[in-house]
Design a protein around this motif. Structure first.
Motif, PDB file in Angstrom:
ATOM      1  N   GLY A  45      33.407 -29.380  -0.808  1.00 30.78           N
ATOM      2  CA  GLY A  45      33.600 -30.267   0.332  1.00 30.78           C
ATOM      3  C   GLY A  45      34.547 -31.407   0.024  1.00 30.78           C
ATOM      4  O   GLY A  45      35.401 -31.768   0.853  1.00 30.78           O
ATOM      5  N   ARG A  46      34.426 -31.978  -1.179  1.00 30.85           N
ATOM      6  CA  ARG A  46      35.273 -33.118  -1.564  1.00 30.85           C
ATOM      7  C   ARG A  46      36.718 -32.695  -1.772  1.00 30.85           C
ATOM      8  O   ARG A  46      37.644 -33.417  -1.393  1.00 30.85           O
ATOM      9  N   LEU A  47      36.935 -31.514  -2.351  1.00 32.51           N
ATOM     10  CA  LEU A  47      38.297 -31.056  -2.627  1.00 32.51           C
ATOM     11  C   LEU A  47      38.887 -30.255  -1.466  1.00 32.51           C
ATOM     12  O   LEU A  47      40.037 -29.826  -1.543  1.00 32.51           O
ATOM     13  N   GLY A  48      38.101 -30.035  -0.430  1.00 37.53           N
ATOM     14  CA  GLY A  48      38.594 -29.302   0.739  1.00 37.53           C
ATOM     15  C   GLY A  48      38.835 -27.838   0.466  1.00 37.53           C
ATOM     16  O   GLY A  48      39.817 -27.259   0.959  1.00 37.53           O
ATOM     17  N   LEU A  49      37.946 -27.189  -0.280  1.00 36.15           N
ATOM     18  CA  LEU A  49      38.115 -25.783  -0.636  1.00 36.15           C
ATOM     19  C   LEU A  49      37.542 -24.888   0.450  1.00 36.15           C
ATOM     20  O   LEU A  49      36.496 -25.187   1.046  1.00 36.15           O
ATOM     21  N   ASP A  50      38.223 -23.777   0.710  1.00 42.61           N
ATOM     22  CA  ASP A  50      37.695 -22.811   1.669  1.00 42.61           C
ATOM     23  C   ASP A  50      36.884 -21.742   0.930  1.00 42.61           C
ATOM     24  O   ASP A  50      36.783 -21.745  -0.299  1.00 42.61           O
ATOM     25  N   THR A  51      36.314 -20.804   1.685  1.00 42.12           N
ATOM     26  CA  THR A  51      35.444 -19.788   1.102  1.00 42.12           C
ATOM     27  C   THR A  51      36.190 -18.906   0.102  1.00 42.12           C
ATOM     28  O   THR A  51      35.642 -18.522  -0.942  1.00 42.12           O
ATOM     29  N   THR A  52      37.431 -18.586   0.387  1.00 41.76           N
ATOM     30  CA  THR A  52      38.224 -17.757  -0.521  1.00 41.76           C
ATOM     31  C   THR A  52      38.430 -18.452  -1.862  1.00 41.76           C
ATOM     32  O   THR A  52      38.322 -17.825  -2.928  1.00 41.76           O
ATOM     33  N   GLN A  53      38.717 -19.747  -1.829  1.00 39.31           N
ATOM     34  CA  GLN A  53      38.900 -20.493  -3.077  1.00 39.31           C
ATOM     35  C   GLN A  53      37.593 -20.602  -3.852  1.00 39.31           C
ATOM     36  O   GLN A  53      37.591 -20.489  -5.080  1.00 39.31           O
ATOM     37  N   VAL A  54      36.488 -20.806  -3.157  1.00 39.95           N
ATOM     38  CA  VAL A  54      35.181 -20.848  -3.830  1.00 39.95           C
ATOM     39  C   VAL A  54      34.909 -19.510  -4.505  1.00 39.95           C
ATOM     40  O   VAL A  54      34.421 -19.458  -5.639  1.00 39.95           O
ATOM     41  N   ASP A  55      35.242 -18.423  -3.824  1.00 39.24           N
ATOM     42  CA  ASP A  55      35.027 -17.091  -4.386  1.00 39.24           C
ATOM     43  C   ASP A  55      35.853 -16.883  -5.649  1.00 39.24           C
ATOM     44  O   ASP A  55      35.457 -16.125  -6.544  1.00 39.24           O
ATOM     45  N   CYS A  56      36.993 -17.560  -5.755  1.00 43.04           N
ATOM     46  CA  CYS A  56      37.843 -17.419  -6.943  1.00 43.04           C
ATOM     47  C   CYS A  56      37.175 -17.960  -8.200  1.00 43.04           C
ATOM     48  O   CYS A  56      37.580 -17.633  -9.319  1.00 43.04           O
ATOM     49  N   PHE A  57      36.137 -18.776  -8.036  1.00 42.56           N
ATOM     50  CA  PHE A  57      35.460 -19.323  -9.205  1.00 42.56           C
ATOM     51  C   PHE A  57      34.685 -18.262  -9.974  1.00 42.56           C
ATOM     52  O   PHE A  57      34.192 -18.533 -11.066  1.00 42.56           O
ATOM     53  N   ARG A  58      34.579 -17.055  -9.393  1.00 45.17           N
ATOM     54  CA  ARG A  58      33.972 -15.974 -10.154  1.00 45.17           C
ATOM     55  C   ARG A  58      34.847 -15.610 -11.356  1.00 45.17           C
ATOM     56  O   ARG A  58      34.393 -14.914 -12.271  1.00 45.17           O
ATOM     57  N   HIS A  59      36.103 -16.083 -11.366  1.00 46.20           N
ATOM     58  CA  HIS A  59      36.954 -15.845 -12.534  1.00 46.20           C
ATOM     59  C   HIS A  59      36.373 -16.501 -13.784  1.00 46.20           C
ATOM     60  O   HIS A  59      36.754 -16.157 -14.909  1.00 46.20           O
ATOM     61  N   ILE A  99      36.216 -32.602 -15.048  1.00 47.67           N
ATOM     62  CA  ILE A  99      35.772 -33.936 -14.631  1.00 47.67           C
ATOM     63  C   ILE A  99      36.839 -34.619 -13.782  1.00 47.67           C
ATOM     64  O   ILE A  99      36.551 -35.213 -12.740  1.00 47.67           O
ATOM     65  N   PHE A 100      38.088 -34.530 -14.223  1.00 47.76           N
ATOM     66  CA  PHE A 100      39.179 -35.264 -13.564  1.00 47.76           C
ATOM     67  C   PHE A 100      39.973 -34.396 -12.588  1.00 47.76           C
ATOM     68  O   PHE A 100      41.005 -34.842 -12.079  1.00 47.76           O
ATOM     69  N   ALA A 101      39.508 -33.170 -12.338  1.00 51.58           N
ATOM     70  CA  ALA A 101      40.232 -32.276 -11.427  1.00 51.58           C
ATOM     71  C   ALA A 101      40.270 -32.863 -10.024  1.00 51.58           C
ATOM     72  O   ALA A 101      39.245 -33.252  -9.473  1.00 51.58           O
ATOM     73  N   GLY A 102      41.468 -32.907  -9.454  1.00 53.91           N
ATOM     74  CA  GLY A 102      41.627 -33.422  -8.106  1.00 53.91           C
ATOM     75  C   GLY A 102      42.034 -32.366  -7.110  1.00 53.91           C
ATOM     76  O   GLY A 102      42.212 -32.652  -5.921  1.00 53.91           O
ATOM     77  N   ASN A 103      42.149 -31.118  -7.589  1.00 51.63           N
ATOM     78  CA  ASN A 103      42.516 -30.021  -6.695  1.00 51.63           C
ATOM     79  C   ASN A 103      41.963 -28.711  -7.245  1.00 51.63           C
ATOM     80  O   ASN A 103      41.429 -28.659  -8.364  1.00 51.63           O
ATOM     81  N   PHE A 104      42.118 -27.670  -6.454  1.00 51.95           N
ATOM     82  CA  PHE A 104      41.559 -26.367  -6.794  1.00 51.95           C
ATOM     83  C   PHE A 104      42.130 -25.818  -8.100  1.00 51.95           C
ATOM     84  O   PHE A 104      41.384 -25.348  -8.973  1.00 51.95           O
ATOM     85  N   THR A 105      43.455 -25.874  -8.269  1.00 51.48           N
ATOM     86  CA  THR A 105      44.101 -25.277  -9.440  1.00 51.48           C
ATOM     87  C   THR A 105      43.633 -25.932 -10.733  1.00 51.48           C
ATOM     88  O   THR A 105      43.308 -25.242 -11.716  1.00 51.48           O
ATOM     89  N   THR A 106      43.582 -27.258 -10.754  1.00 52.39           N
ATOM     90  CA  THR A 106      43.165 -27.960 -11.964  1.00 52.39           C
ATOM     91  C   THR A 106      41.719 -27.638 -12.314  1.00 52.39           C
ATOM     92  O   THR A 106      41.385 -27.410 -13.488  1.00 52.39           O
ATOM     93  N   LEU A 107      40.859 -27.596 -11.320  1.00 51.21           N
ATOM     94  CA  LEU A 107      39.454 -27.260 -11.559  1.00 51.21           C
ATOM     95  C   LEU A 107      39.323 -25.845 -12.106  1.00 51.21           C
ATOM     96  O   LEU A 107      38.559 -25.602 -13.052  1.00 51.21           O
TER      97      LEU A 107
END
Length: 336
Positions: A45-59, A99-107
């Motif tokens: 919610g804070r980083l504005g991620l959509d469902t597809t980006q959340v699903d990418c965390f399975r990587h 900790i300091f990630a401000g976007n999807f790619t960095t996280l």
């Protein structure tokens, strides 16, 4: 008698210390998975991620698997003890990036680094600790506690996520990753600078040097040659049984472990309720893991395993339609 008692106490302390230093690696491995799972809703919610980006965390799971597959090979090249001592610092770097990630790619980059490190640590640390153990019985005791510490990591991560669940934005998630980074740094410093652990390594090397060369095989052995060798019928049966078990188990464990809080939240639960349910569920699991570890080497092991499989099948298949009814939603996804 006093000398024997003192020696026995020193041996027990050494075993407990080795168990703990091995266990921290398991705790960090499960911690990064559950730390993400239990905070993903607020972070997304804070980083504005959509469902597809959340699903990418399975990587993250693929990173852990890749680290497990190739970490041992790298450790063999640079030295297992050296690798064992420093891999947790790499994990800490990944956690700090999160900790300091401000976007999807960095996280995602931070999670992959931490995942690679935790995956690589699992097989290498078991090898090092087993090698350092003074006898086979002690080595078996050390390895058997791996799952217990893994569950401890899950439990601690859920507690931390619950305590920070009321923080605004992604602050709670950053706090959880900060805690993981601190544990990783402590593990790294303990492994590198502890004279006790240095002595364990030296004593194990001395035992190997004193062992007759004919008592063990010093050459390299191909896994494929052994698997398809003279005993291939027995070995392939065992291998296929293990593969089927772990593939089937992890299809659900990966989905539930990484997206449990996210699915609860999407079904209508608050962040505090979702993480609180995780604490309750994992407390039960932790107790059962401790009980099973106590009988894993005994005559009731297979019976306990069979009962566990039956309970797992029931537990995996029943909750999904009921969960949808409880939360008044038909959007709760089945395990994939």
């Amino acid at each position: 008698r006093d000398m024997n008692a003192s020696t026995s106490r020193m041996k027990d302390l050494a075993v407990h210390a080795a168990r703990l230093r091995r266990g921290i690696g398991s705790m960090l491995g499960s911690g990064i998975i559950v730390g993400l799972s239990s905070t993903i809703t607020v972070v997304a919610g804070r980083l504005g991620l959509d469902t597809t980006q959340v699903d990418c965390f399975r990587h993250l799971t693929f990173a852990i698997a890749f680290g497990s597959l190739f970490g041992g090979r790298l450790a063999d090249k640079i030295g297992r003890v050296l690798f064992f001592n420093w891999i947790n610092l790499v994990y800490a770097i990944g956690a700090v990036i999160c900790i300091f990630a401000g976007n999807f790619t960095t996280l995602l980059v931070g999670l992959i680094i931490a995942g690679l490190a935790s995956g690589a640590d699992l097989p290498v640390s078991m090898t090092v600790v087993s090698h350092d153990a003074p006898d086979d019985a002690t080595a078996a005791r050390l390895v058997s506690t791996t799952q217990v510490f893994w569950q401890v990591g899950v439990f601690i991560s859920f507690i931390c996520a619950f305590l920070v669940s009321t923080m605004s934005g992604a602050t709670g998630g950053r706090v959880v990753f900060a805690i993981l980074a601190v544990f990783a740094v402590i593990a790294w410093a303990w492994r590198v600078f502890s004279p006790t652990f240095r002595r364990f390594h030296e004593e194990a090397d001395a035992r190997d040097a004193a062992r007759p060369a004919t008592s063990y095989n010093t050459g390299k052995t191909s896994v494929m040659k052994v698997l398809f060798g003279a005993d291939k019928k027995v070995l392939l049966t065992y291998f296929l049984a293990i593969v089927i078990f772990y593939v089937g188990w992890n299809l659900l464990a990966n989905t539930w472990g990484q997206f449990q809080t996210y699915m609860f939240s999407k079904a209508g639960a608050t962040q505090s309720l979702a993480t609180g349910l995780g604490i309750i569920l994992n407390l039960v699991t932790l107790v059962l893991n401790i009980v099973f570890a106590s009988i894993a080497g005994g005559k009731y092991r297979n019976k306990a395993f069979f009962v566990g499989i039956i309970i797992s099948v029931i537990g995996h298949d029943l909750p999904w339609p009921w969960a949808a009814r409880i939360y008044g939603s038909s959007s709760v996804p089945p395990p994939s």
